[in-house]
Write a protein that holds these residues in place. Structure first.
Motif, short mmCIF file in Angstrom:
data_model
loop_
_atom_site.label_atom_id
_atom_site.label_comp_id
_atom_site.label_asym_id
_atom_site.label_seq_id
_atom_site.Cartn_x
_atom_site.Cartn_y
_atom_site.Cartn_z
N GLU A 19 0.83 -1.22 0.00
CA GLU A 19 0.00 0.00 0.00
C GLU A 19 0.86 1.26 0.00
OE1 GLU A 19 -3.79 -1.75 2.57
OE2 GLU A 19 -2.71 0.03 3.27
N GLU A 71 -6.72 -4.49 -8.81
CA GLU A 71 -6.68 -4.26 -7.34
C GLU A 71 -7.94 -3.55 -6.90
OE1 GLU A 71 -4.51 -5.45 -5.47
OE2 GLU A 71 -4.27 -4.25 -3.66
N LYS A 120 -10.39 0.87 -3.80
CA LYS A 120 -9.63 0.41 -2.62
C LYS A 120 -8.34 1.21 -2.51
CE LYS A 120 -6.96 -3.57 -1.00
NZ LYS A 120 -6.39 -4.87 -1.44
N GLU A 151 -9.10 4.65 -1.19
CA GLU A 151 -9.46 4.58 0.24
C GLU A 151 -8.20 4.43 1.10
OE1 GLU A 151 -9.74 1.34 2.16
OE2 GLU A 151 -10.10 2.65 3.91
N ARG A 152 -7.28 3.57 0.67
CA ARG A 152 -6.05 3.35 1.46
C ARG A 152 -5.10 4.54 1.36
NH1 ARG A 152 -6.81 1.20 5.42
NH2 ARG A 152 -4.65 0.51 5.75
#
Ligand code: T1G
Length: 690
Positions: free
Chosen positions: A599, A648, A652, A655-656
């Motif tokens: 991430e 992915e 997401k 958000e990360r």
């Protein structure tokens, strides 16, 4: 007949010609009339033999990749090959150009294969995340043995006609008029009389197959798969040829193929196949190209020498310029040594080595560049030095010569401004080693003329490079995104991750190696010098360099390397240094898992790509994928960073990134507006177009 398949009679020999430009792909509109024609010719008493040939520049180069992911239209390729094998009269494939994938499989359905001397034959499906789905994994071992068949299928690398003859893949290599010679060959076979054994019934090479040796070979190949499914499936299908009946093995191959073709990895690799070709299309397709007969390279160091070799390997005479005879001789000696290594490895013949060395001319006088049509500088990475070089080039280069800089980061507009001919200036950012790495970032400056750009893009493909046109910014596309990928590396070390944990997260993702291993391999001193020049610091890496730990070349860097081995050994001293520096900063350490590492490295990588798209430094998201797969080892099975963002989930990722941005307030985590739009639209094209 059809526009794509025609039949002509040459005495008792029927010639079936496929004509489906540009590469005679085995599209539905070829398969259907081909199937019909073969059925008729099989039963036609006046036809004693059949030759299958292709018009245009090549034999069938495979199934039609554009048909994948769509409903299959009968007859499938397998049905055409099966029909071929019901023909009792001799069938001959006349191969020129490249018989690849389904094209070679079609030829394997014939009793005989004859090839022109320059023909190449291969089963490259693994490069598309697939396996040969037209019986190649079952028929090829019957002709050339399991070991060679496995090597060809898992590597996807074609072989030449001579090697194919020696291996038993072709029955004759014919020079001159291939078609006329193929007709004569077929006629002679008919006169000799049958029966003619189809490949499916030839089992003598299988009978001697050593299953244990095969399994050892397959296990070795599996180690290199790095999470890619296709190579493993290829080996499993070939193993079936040994351990199963022909029909069982064919069915097993089909099952494996259907599983792969529906998977993300095959979709990713098909994306890359078309992305590379899209990247090489420059606006103004009918633009005239400038004639490039001789290339000049300034600088005979690592980059300059590699660039000079890249052009010599493509057959171009090269004038290599250095500041002194000693430097020039050092460069030429290195080039000769590199070619000698290739000869010793068998990847280059001695004759080719001599031929290439004959293309080099050395000089220390700029005036000797006056007859060059393209001049590439690979001098020290400093603007003043580059501008001085271009000032000199402006004075000596002939009108219309293209002047290229190999800079990795610097402003090509500023370099162009140091000449009276900015329209002739372009960036050619090669990646080290320049004679090996495929990627070539072609930097389009504000005033670069369209025909100059089109000329170097086409030239790139002629020397075997994968060109991507990029705009001017610090680091262009690849290195700018590399900085984003590495921005958190040191913070991750301070907060609790070790170099080997971070590298392991990368290799488990599918990278050939992680950032710290890569740094040790390339040399930590390079980054150290760049940071000092820009007044930047990286506490751990700088400290290691101050201790003389530059990486493999000094026996230690982030890792230790014992007895000259290249295997990285985690070094407690480095981990102690990290802990000490973290303590100085008052950073409490904690366990950090692989997800967090991905991430905080690969999500910023995607985010920077989105910014690059917004700024139009790259023309399309797929260009960025081509850069990262061909220049930095991004796993092909994930299609490149921008394609992978779709796998992915952009939502997401956003958000990360928001999470890490709130937690650290570091700009690297601020999601680009385009990335947020992509999360809503689902595709980069829609996000950009929106
Ligand atoms: N299907 C559809 N289009 C293809 C194609 C293919 N197989 N091969 C090339 N093209 C298009 C390409 O997109 C480009 O289009 C144009 O042709 C020229 O290509 C059942 C499942 C043959 C060595 O993997 O390696 O068979 O951009 O620029 O540099 O087991 O093309 O002009 O619109 O590459 O001279 C296996 C892929 C398929 C071979 C020629 N075969 N092709 O290179 O031209 S899967 C391959 C190549 C299969 C079976 C399995 C190269 C080439 P556009 P190009 P080139």
């Amino acid at each position: 007949m059809s526009d794509f398949v025609s039949v002509a009679k040459h005495g008792g020999v029927a010639v079936v010609t496929i004509d489906n430009p540009p590469v005679n792909a085995m599209s539905f509109h070829v398969r259907e009339p081909l199937h019909q024609a073969l059925a008729v010719l099989r039963d036609e008493p006046s036809v004693a033999a059949i030759v299958i040939a292709c018009a245009g520049r090549t034999f069938v180069a495979g199934a039609d990749i554009t048909e994948f992911g769509k409903p299959v239209q009968q007859p499938e390729l397998r049905a055409v090959i099966a029909l071929l094998e019901t023909i009792a009269k001799p069938t001959v494939a006349a191969i020129h150009g490249t018989a690849l994938g389904g094209g070679l499989e079609l030829a394997l359905g014939c009793h005989f294969r004859v090839a022109g001397a320059r023909a190449k034959l291969g089963l490259p499906e693994v490069k598309l995340g697939l396996l040969p789905g037209g019986g190649g994994t079952v028929r090829l071992p019957r002709l050339i043995g399991v070991e060679k068949a496995l090597g060809m299928i898992v590597s996807g690398t074609p072989i030449g006609a001579t090697e194919a003859l020696e291996a038993g893949l072709v029955d004759a290599v014919l020079d001159g008029d291939l078609l006329a010679r193929a007709v004569r060959f077929a006629s002679e076979m008919a006169a000799r009389g049958g029966p003619f054994t189809p490949v499916r019934d030839r089992n003598d090479r299988l009978a001697v197959a050593d299953l244990a040796a095969f399994d050892r070979q397959a296990a070795e190949l599996a180690k290199k798969a790095r999470g890619h499914e296709a190579p493993i499936a290829c080996a499993e299908a070939v193993r079936g040829a040994i351990s199963l009946s022909f029909d069982e093995a064919l069915a097993a191959e089909r099952e494996l193929f259907l599983k792969l073709v529906a998977g993300d990895q095959a979709r990713a690799q098909r994306h890359l196949f078309f992305a590379e070709r899209e990247a090489a299309k420059v606006p103004g397709k009918d633009l005239s190209r400038r004639k490039i007969a001789r290339v000049g390279v300034i600088g005979a160091g690592t980059m300059g020498g590699g660039i000079a070799m890249a052009f010599a390997n493509g057959g171009f005479p090269v004038t290599l310029l250095e500041t002194s005879q000693e430097a020039l001789q050092r460069g030429l000696t290195t080039i000769d040594r590199n070619y000698a290594v290739s000869v010793s490895r068998g990847s280059l013949t001695e004759a080719a080595r001599q031929q290439r060395l004959g293309l080099f001319k050395g000089s220390t006088d700029y005036a000797d560049l006056a007859d060059c049509d393209l001049i590439v500088e690979a001098v020290f990475e400093e603007m003043a030095v580059k501008q001085e070089v271009f000032g000199k080039l402006d004075a000596v280069a002939k009108p219309g010569a293209i002047l290229a800089t190999n800079t990795s980061y610097l402003d090509v507009n500023a370099i162009a401004a140091s000449t009276s001919r900015p329209q002739d200036v372009v960036g050619l950012h090669f990646f080290s080693p320049a004679n090996v790495m495929k990627l070539l970032e072609i930097v389009r400056a504000e005033k670069t003329a369209p025909d100059a750009l089109a000329t170097v893009v086409e030239l790139a493909r002629r020397i075997g490079k994968v060109p991507v046109v990029v705009g001017v910014c610090h680091g262009f596309v690849g290195n700018r995104m590399l900085a984003a990928r590495g921005a958190e590396s040191e913070a991750l070390l301070f907060e609790g991750a070790t170099p080997s944990q971070i590298d392991k997260a990368f290799t488990e993702f599918g990278w050939p190696m992680g950032p710290f291993q890569m740094g040790d391999l390339a040399g930590l001193d390079i980054g150290w010098r760049n940071r000092k020049a820009r007044g930047l610091t990286a506490v751990i890496a700088d400290t290691l360099c101050e201790q003389g730990r530059f990486g493999q070349k000094t026996g230690s860097g982030f890792y230790r390397y014992e007895n000259g081995f290249r295997t990285p050994v985690p070094d407690p001293e480095v981990e102690a240094l990290i802990r000490a520096k973290a303590a100085e900063k008052g950073i409490a350490r904690r366990a950090i898992d692989a997800d967090e590492i991905i991430e905080r490295t690969l999500y910023p990588l995607v985010n920077e790509g989105a910014k690059i798209l917004e700024e139009k430094i790259a023309a399309r998201a797929s260009d960025i994928d081509v850069v990262w797969v061909n220049g930095y080892g991004f796993p092909v099975g994930k299609g490149g960073p921008m394609f992978w963002a779709g796998l992915e989930g952009a939502g997401k990722i956003v958000e990360r990134l928001d999470h890490w941005h709130e937690r650290t307030a570091r700009p690297i985590f601020q999601p680009a507006p385009l990335l947020r739009r992509m999360a809503e639209t689902g595709t980069w094209e829609a996000a950009v177009g929106g």
